[in-house]
Design a protein around this motif. Sequence first.
Motif, mmCIF file in Angstrom:
data_model
loop_
_atom_site.group_PDB
_atom_site.id
_atom_site.type_symbol
_atom_site.label_atom_id
_atom_site.label_comp_id
_atom_site.label_asym_id
_atom_site.label_seq_id
_atom_site.Cartn_x
_atom_site.Cartn_y
_atom_site.Cartn_z
ATOM 1 N N ILE A 1 51.533 49.249 51.117
ATOM 2 C CA ILE A 1 51.167 48.972 49.721
ATOM 3 C C ILE A 1 49.881 48.140 49.581
ATOM 4 N N PRO A 2 49.719 47.019 50.334
ATOM 5 C CA PRO A 2 48.468 46.255 50.160
ATOM 6 C C PRO A 2 47.224 47.092 50.450
ATOM 7 N N GLY A 3 47.276 47.917 51.473
ATOM 8 C CA GLY A 3 46.129 48.751 51.843
ATOM 9 C C GLY A 3 45.808 49.789 50.783
ATOM 10 N N TYR A 4 46.830 50.443 50.254
ATOM 11 C CA TYR A 4 46.608 51.454 49.215
ATOM 12 C C TYR A 4 45.982 50.829 47.972
ATOM 13 N N VAL A 5 46.416 49.614 47.649
ATOM 14 C CA VAL A 5 45.866 48.951 46.456
ATOM 15 C C VAL A 5 44.433 48.481 46.724
ATOM 16 N N LYS B 1 49.002 41.439 55.856
ATOM 17 C CA LYS B 1 48.057 42.561 55.895
ATOM 18 C C LYS B 1 46.640 42.094 55.574
ATOM 19 N N ASP B 2 46.526 40.968 54.848
ATOM 20 C CA ASP B 2 45.229 40.344 54.620
ATOM 21 C C ASP B 2 44.204 41.290 53.984
ATOM 22 N N LYS B 3 44.625 42.063 52.993
ATOM 23 C CA LYS B 3 43.712 42.989 52.318
ATOM 24 C C LYS B 3 43.144 42.320 51.078
ATOM 25 N N LYS B 4 41.979 42.794 50.652
ATOM 26 C CA LYS B 4 41.371 42.201 49.462
ATOM 27 C C LYS B 4 41.946 42.820 48.192
ATOM 28 N N VAL B 5 42.872 42.115 47.578
ATOM 29 C CA VAL B 5 43.462 42.551 46.308
ATOM 30 C C VAL B 5 43.654 41.298 45.460
ATOM 31 N N GLN B 6 43.906 41.481 44.171
ATOM 32 C CA GLN B 6 44.212 40.309 43.342
ATOM 33 C C GLN B 6 45.716 40.246 43.053
ATOM 34 N N THR B 7 46.250 39.022 43.084
ATOM 35 C CA THR B 7 47.662 38.838 42.749
ATOM 36 C C THR B 7 47.741 38.515 41.268
ATOM 37 N N LEU B 8 48.425 39.368 40.501
ATOM 38 C CA LEU B 8 48.467 39.167 39.054
ATOM 39 C C LEU B 8 49.630 38.298 38.631
ATOM 40 N N LYS B 9 50.756 38.421 39.361
ATOM 41 C CA LYS B 9 51.951 37.730 38.881
ATOM 42 C C LYS B 9 53.010 37.638 39.966
#
Length: 286
Positions: free
Chosen positions: A56-60, A78-86
Motif C-alpha cells: 500500500i505505501p508504495g502504490y500510494v 517501507k519509508d515511502k514518500k507519502v503524506q499522512t492525513l489522519k
Amino acid sequence: MEKIIRIAVQKSGRLSEDSLKLIKECGIKFYNGTGKLKSTSTNFPIEFLFLRDDDIPGYVADGVADLGIVGENELVEKDKKVQTLKKLGFSKCRLSLAIPKGQTYIGLDYFQGKSIATSYPKILQDYLEQKGVQADIHEISGSVEIAPSIGLAEGICDIVSSGSTLMMNGLKEVEEIFYSEAVLIANENLEDWKQAIVEKLLFRINAVQKGKSNKYVLLNAPNHALEKIISLIPGMRSPTILPLAQEGWSSVHSVLSEDQFWENIEELRAAGAEGILVVPIEKMVI
Ligand code: ATP
Ligand code: MG
C-alpha cells in the motif's frame, strides 16, 4: 471518463474489516465480493483496490492509488514518500523486542552483539542505532516467533497485541519499541480535483470519529438544579431544556464526550439529575 479517486485498502487481514467499516460508516456504498481486487462505489467518486498491506505505501507513493489505509508500522518500515492525513484509531498494536523466557534481561545491553529476527529491519535498526546497540538483524517475512527456538536468532522484534503468541513460543516481551495504528495516507501530489474529493471524504471521516467519541445525554432535573447541571454538561452550543409534564421539572439534552460524562456523573446525580440516558451518536457535524 468520470472523475474518481482510488483508495488502496488491505485485501484480507487485520486492517481490512475496520477499514471497510469506516468507509461504510461514511455512507460510501460499494460491492465487496470475495476475491474481487477492484470495486467502484455506487454513490461516491471512489474506486477501491484490495491489496497486501505491504504494497500500500508504495502504490500510494507512485500514484497508482491516491489514498491508502495502512498501519504506521508498515508505513514507517517501507519509508515511502507519502503524506499522512489522519490517524484512524483502529488496528492498534506495538512492535516489541522479545527473548526466550528463561533468559535474564539486563536492559537493552542484553542485545549487544546478539542476533534479532524481524520483519521490520528498518524500524529496528533505527531504534537500536538511537540507543547505541550493535546487533545483527535477520530479516524474515513471517513466523518470526519461532526464530529463537530453531536457532535462527537469539531474540525477535515483532508485532505484539496481547502477548499470547509470544508466550506460546516460550518468549517474553522485554522492550516496546514502536506504537502503531491505522492511518489514512495520500499521494503527495494530488491534483486539485482529487484533493477536493479527498476533502469530502475527510469531512465524513471526521464526522464519524466525532460521533464515536461523543454521546447524546438526556436527563431529568428539578428546575432549581438546572444552572448547576448546565454547567456540568455544556454541550455543543448549550443544552436543550424542555419542560416535563410534571411542574417544576425539566428534561435536559446535551452532547458531550464520554470521558466528560463519566467525570461528571457523580456531580450530576448529586445536583438532582435522574433518569439519565446516554445514547450513541452516529455522525456529528459541527
Ligand atoms: P498482508 O497479507 O496484507 O500482507 P499481514 O499478514 O502483513 O497482511 P496482518 O496480520 O493482516 O498483516 O496485519 C495488518 C496490520 O494490522 C499490521 O501491519 C498492524 O499494523 C496491524 N495489526 C497486526 N496485528 C494486530 C493485532 N493483533 N491487533 C491490532 N492490529 C494489528
Ligand atoms: Mg503484510
